[in-house]
Write a protein that holds these residues in place. Structure first.
Motif, PDB file in Angstrom:
ATOM      1  N   THR A 199       0.807  -1.217   0.000  1.00 25.15           N
ATOM      2  CA  THR A 199       0.000   0.000   0.000  1.00 25.15           C
ATOM      3  C   THR A 199       0.834   1.258   0.000  1.00 25.15           C
ATOM      4  OG1 THR A 199      -0.070   0.024   2.420  1.00 25.15           O
ATOM      5  CG2 THR A 199      -1.867  -1.113   1.289  1.00 25.15           C
ATOM      6  N   GLY A 200       2.078   1.176   0.459  1.00 24.39           N
ATOM      7  CA  GLY A 200       2.836   2.362   0.787  1.00 24.39           C
ATOM      8  C   GLY A 200       2.534   2.716   2.227  1.00 24.39           C
ATOM      9  N   PRO A 201       3.378   3.473   2.896  1.00 22.27           N
ATOM     10  CA  PRO A 201       3.173   3.765   4.326  1.00 22.27           C
ATOM     11  C   PRO A 201       1.977   4.672   4.570  1.00 22.27           C
ATOM     12  CG  PRO A 201       5.019   5.019   3.458  1.00 22.27           C
ATOM     13  CD  PRO A 201       4.612   4.076   2.366  1.00 22.27           C
ATOM     14  N   TRP A 202       1.414   4.551   5.756  1.00 25.73           N
ATOM     15  CA  TRP A 202       0.320   5.420   6.178  1.00 25.73           C
ATOM     16  C   TRP A 202       0.872   6.825   6.428  1.00 25.73           C
ATOM     17  CZ3 TRP A 202      -4.843   5.034   6.370  1.00 25.73           C
ATOM     18  CH2 TRP A 202      -5.548   5.951   7.147  1.00 25.73           C
ATOM     19  N   ASN A 203       0.266   7.835   5.798  1.00 22.87           N
ATOM     20  CA  ASN A 203       0.803   9.193   5.895  1.00 22.87           C
ATOM     21  C   ASN A 203       0.036  10.067   6.885  1.00 22.87           C
ATOM     22  OD1 ASN A 203      -1.580   9.885   4.636  1.00 22.87           O
ATOM     23  ND2 ASN A 203      -0.645  10.446   2.682  1.00 22.87           N
ATOM     24  N   GLY A 204      -0.810   9.447   7.702  1.00 24.39           N
ATOM     25  CA  GLY A 204      -1.591  10.195   8.671  1.00 24.39           C
ATOM     26  C   GLY A 204      -3.045  10.336   8.297  1.00 24.39           C
ATOM     27  N   GLN A 205      -3.357  10.210   6.999  1.00 25.01           N
ATOM     28  CA  GLN A 205      -4.731  10.322   6.533  1.00 25.01           C
ATOM     29  C   GLN A 205      -5.135   9.175   5.616  1.00 25.01           C
ATOM     30  OE1 GLN A 205      -4.747  14.239   4.714  1.00 25.01           O
ATOM     31  NE2 GLN A 205      -5.489  15.189   6.602  1.00 25.01           N
ATOM     32  N   THR A 206      -4.201   8.645   4.869  1.00 23.46           N
ATOM     33  CA  THR A 206      -4.512   7.583   3.924  1.00 23.46           C
ATOM     34  C   THR A 206      -3.246   6.799   3.623  1.00 23.46           C
ATOM     35  OG1 THR A 206      -5.467   7.089   1.747  1.00 23.46           O
ATOM     36  CG2 THR A 206      -4.076   9.025   1.904  1.00 23.46           C
ATOM     37  N   TRP A 207      -3.422   5.670   2.926  1.00 29.44           N
ATOM     38  CA  TRP A 207      -2.265   4.937   2.423  1.00 29.44           C
ATOM     39  C   TRP A 207      -1.743   5.674   1.207  1.00 29.44           C
ATOM     40  CZ3 TRP A 207      -0.778   1.594   5.824  1.00 29.44           C
ATOM     41  CH2 TRP A 207      -1.703   0.872   6.579  1.00 29.44           C
ATOM     42  N   ASN A 208      -0.440   5.901   1.142  1.00 29.52           N
ATOM     43  CA  ASN A 208       0.154   6.598  -0.004  1.00 29.52           C
ATOM     44  C   ASN A 208      -0.204   5.873  -1.298  1.00 29.52           C
ATOM     45  OD1 ASN A 208       1.301   8.417   1.678  1.00 29.52           O
ATOM     46  ND2 ASN A 208       3.378   7.635   1.535  1.00 29.52           N
ATOM     47  N   GLY A 209      -0.688   6.629  -2.259  1.00 35.15           N
ATOM     48  CA  GLY A 209      -0.966   6.053  -3.563  1.00 35.15           C
ATOM     49  C   GLY A 209      -2.345   5.450  -3.697  1.00 35.15           C
ATOM     50  N   ILE A 210      -3.199   5.516  -2.662  1.00 34.46           N
ATOM     51  CA  ILE A 210      -4.546   4.943  -2.758  1.00 34.46           C
ATOM     52  C   ILE A 210      -5.549   6.036  -2.410  1.00 34.46           C
ATOM     53  CG2 ILE A 210      -6.032   3.013  -2.146  1.00 34.46           C
ATOM     54  CD1 ILE A 210      -3.670   1.527  -1.140  1.00 34.46           C
ATOM     55  N   PRO A 211      -5.844   6.950  -3.342  1.00 30.42           N
ATOM     56  CA  PRO A 211      -6.747   8.061  -3.042  1.00 30.42           C
ATOM     57  C   PRO A 211      -8.172   7.609  -2.741  1.00 30.42           C
ATOM     58  CG  PRO A 211      -6.250   7.970  -5.386  1.00 30.42           C
ATOM     59  CD  PRO A 211      -5.309   7.014  -4.719  1.00 30.42           C
ATOM     60  N   LEU A 212      -8.589   6.450  -3.251  1.00 24.59           N
ATOM     61  CA  LEU A 212      -9.952   5.972  -3.019  1.00 24.59           C
ATOM     62  C   LEU A 212     -10.126   5.391  -1.626  1.00 24.59           C
ATOM     63  CD1 LEU A 212     -10.854   4.403  -6.478  1.00 24.59           C
ATOM     64  CD2 LEU A 212     -11.675   6.533  -5.495  1.00 24.59           C
ATOM     65  N   MET A 213      -9.074   5.397  -0.824  1.00 23.56           N
ATOM     66  CA  MET A 213      -9.185   4.954   0.558  1.00 23.56           C
ATOM     67  C   MET A 213      -8.843   6.124   1.482  1.00 23.56           C
ATOM     68  SD  MET A 213      -7.727   1.047   0.350  1.00 23.56           S
ATOM     69  CE  MET A 213      -7.863   0.771   2.105  1.00 23.56           C
ATOM     70  N   THR A 214      -9.456   7.273   1.173  1.00 24.80           N
ATOM     71  CA  THR A 214      -9.322   8.471   1.978  1.00 24.80           C
ATOM     72  C   THR A 214     -10.664   8.772   2.636  1.00 24.80           C
ATOM     73  OG1 THR A 214      -7.702   9.347   0.403  1.00 24.80           O
ATOM     74  CG2 THR A 214      -8.686  10.908   1.940  1.00 24.80           C
ATOM     75  N   SER A 215     -10.656   9.175   3.901  1.00 20.53           N
ATOM     76  CA  SER A 215     -11.905   9.461   4.609  1.00 20.53           C
ATOM     77  C   SER A 215     -12.711  10.518   3.864  1.00 20.53           C
ATOM     78  CB  SER A 215     -11.605   9.936   6.038  1.00 20.53           C
ATOM     79  OG  SER A 215     -11.003   8.907   6.786  1.00 20.53           O
ATOM     80  N   ASN A 216     -14.041  10.301   3.798  1.00 14.17           N
ATOM     81  CA  ASN A 216     -14.934  11.246   3.141  1.00 14.17           C
ATOM     82  C   ASN A 216     -16.260  11.263   3.884  1.00 14.17           C
ATOM     83  OD1 ASN A 216     -16.345   8.891   2.206  1.00 14.17           O
ATOM     84  ND2 ASN A 216     -14.862   8.747   0.522  1.00 14.17           N
ATOM     85  N   PHE A 217     -17.328  11.788   3.250  1.00 10.74           N
ATOM     86  CA  PHE A 217     -18.612  11.910   3.948  1.00 10.74           C
ATOM     87  C   PHE A 217     -19.336  10.569   4.056  1.00 10.74           C
ATOM     88  CE2 PHE A 217     -19.465  12.445  -0.525  1.00 10.74           C
ATOM     89  CZ  PHE A 217     -20.665  11.798  -0.739  1.00 10.74           C
ATOM     90  N   ILE A 218     -18.819   9.514   3.417  1.00 15.17           N
ATOM     91  CA  ILE A 218     -19.449   8.199   3.489  1.00 15.17           C
ATOM     92  C   ILE A 218     -18.645   7.238   4.363  1.00 15.17           C
ATOM     93  CG2 ILE A 218     -20.243   6.207   2.162  1.00 15.17           C
ATOM     94  CD1 ILE A 218     -20.660   8.035  -0.207  1.00 15.17           C
TER      95      ILE A 218
END
Length: 333
Positions: free
Chosen positions: A209-228
């Motif tokens: 995945t790449g390391p966790w950067n505090g908000q998401t896994w690096n390189g995986i924008p579709l696994m970023t917190s959102n309103f859902i």
């Protein structure tokens, strides 16, 4: 009273006693689940029962989305110990207070929770999809299915490991669509980076995945917190873990590792009556771990996707010409 009415009431009483688990989300010493019965969580989100995957003749106990017409199993109890289709399977709390699956009239279970239990134990399917064994007097969880994921993560589940006990929450693929036993691929979280690795067996890394950067896994924008959805990461002295939760209980979503070694995130769309895959990994050849080796560069748009960095040349020109760049590059002399 009319004789026909009396006979009908007697039949209904016998039927309800025989199928006592039908109308409840709980299994106790007196209420068990037979093959053909279905346990449904209180809110109707998840169901538990015996199922037969694909073209298999074997029977398994699993949990699936109750309101999704395409049966989608998210957890399997006896994935490596199926029962014969011709026999009568039973899921019940045994005399030791453990949840167990029995094959016919056998006194030896094919699968059991095998924990130190309690005489006042009860088993309940929660509306989160978590199957729990708890002490009725204390309310403590003695065992829960969320601690033993198979190939799928649903809202509220986590991957990672307990630093104190060494307990690991990881995903293992099915062997095939007809066989939910442990397959070839494993997704687990490594605490050193920290990041998650997808491997074949225990040593061949396929993707990360790449390391966790505090908000998401690096390189995986579709696994970023959102309103859902909300994604969280814990890195403490007790544990390191990744969890995602859904903010809308009407949305059915899952992360799963398929039998081919691909990791997906899918959401059920009621309008199209199908699972919509939002994310798959590895997505292309360049996402495969170490595809072009050390000092190599990867570009999937090129015919020869691997190339060496300036000042370097292929370590194995023969393998390089065969489009195998895994040995990487060495400095030119």
């Amino acid at each position: 009273m009319d004789n026909c009415l009396i006979a009908m009431l007697m039949f209904l009483c016998i039927f309800c006693i025989d199928k006592v688990c039908f109308a409840t989300d709980t299994i106790t010493r007196d209420k068990f689940l037979r093959d053909g019965d279905t346990l449904v969580s209180n809110g109707g989100t998840y169901a538990l029962g015996f199922f037969r995957p694909g073209n298999s003749q074997k029977r398994y106990v699993g949990i699936w989305f109750h309101n999704v017409p395409e049966q989608t199993v998210v957890w399997v109890a006896n994935r490596n110990n199926p029962i014969d289709d011709s026999s009568s399977g039973v899921l019940r709390v045994d005399r030791r207070g453990n949840l167990a699956i029995f094959n016919g009239n056998s006194s030896n279970p094919v699968w059991s929770t095998s924990v130190i239990s309690s005489p006042t134990v009860t088993c309940k399917l929660l509306d989160t999809g978590n199957l729990v064994l708890c002490d009725q007097n204390k309310g403590d969880f003695l065992w829960q299915s969320f601690d033993y994921p198979t190939d799928t993560i649903i809202s509220g589940m986590k991957t990672g490991f307990n630093r104190k006990t060494g307990f690991n929450w990881s995903l293992t693929s099915w062997k095939s669509p007809d066989d939910p036993s442990n397959g070839d691929f494993v997704l687990r979280l490594d605490g050193r980076a920290p990041e998650s690795f997808l491997s074949k067996g225990s040593s061949v890394i396929i993707w990360r995945t790449g390391p966790w950067n505090g908000q998401t896994w690096n390189g995986i924008p579709l696994m970023t917190s959102n309103f859902i959805f909300h994604y969280s990461f814990i890195n403490s002295l007790d544990e390191i873990s990744f969890t995602y939760t859904s903010k809308n209980n009407s949305i059915f979503d899952r992360l799963y590792l398929d039998h081919l070694g691909l990791f997906h995130r899918a959401t059920w769309f009621e309008d199209t009556r199908r699972w919509n895959i939002f994310f798959s990994a590895p997505g292309d050849a360049c996402e495969h771990y170490g595809k072009c080796g050390v000092f190599g560069s990867c570009n999937s748009d090129n015919a020869m996707i691997c190339s060496c960095l300036p000042g370097f040349e292929p370590k194995s020109p023969i393998d390089w010409d065969l489009k195998d760049g895994s040995q990487g590059c060495v400095r030119k002399r």
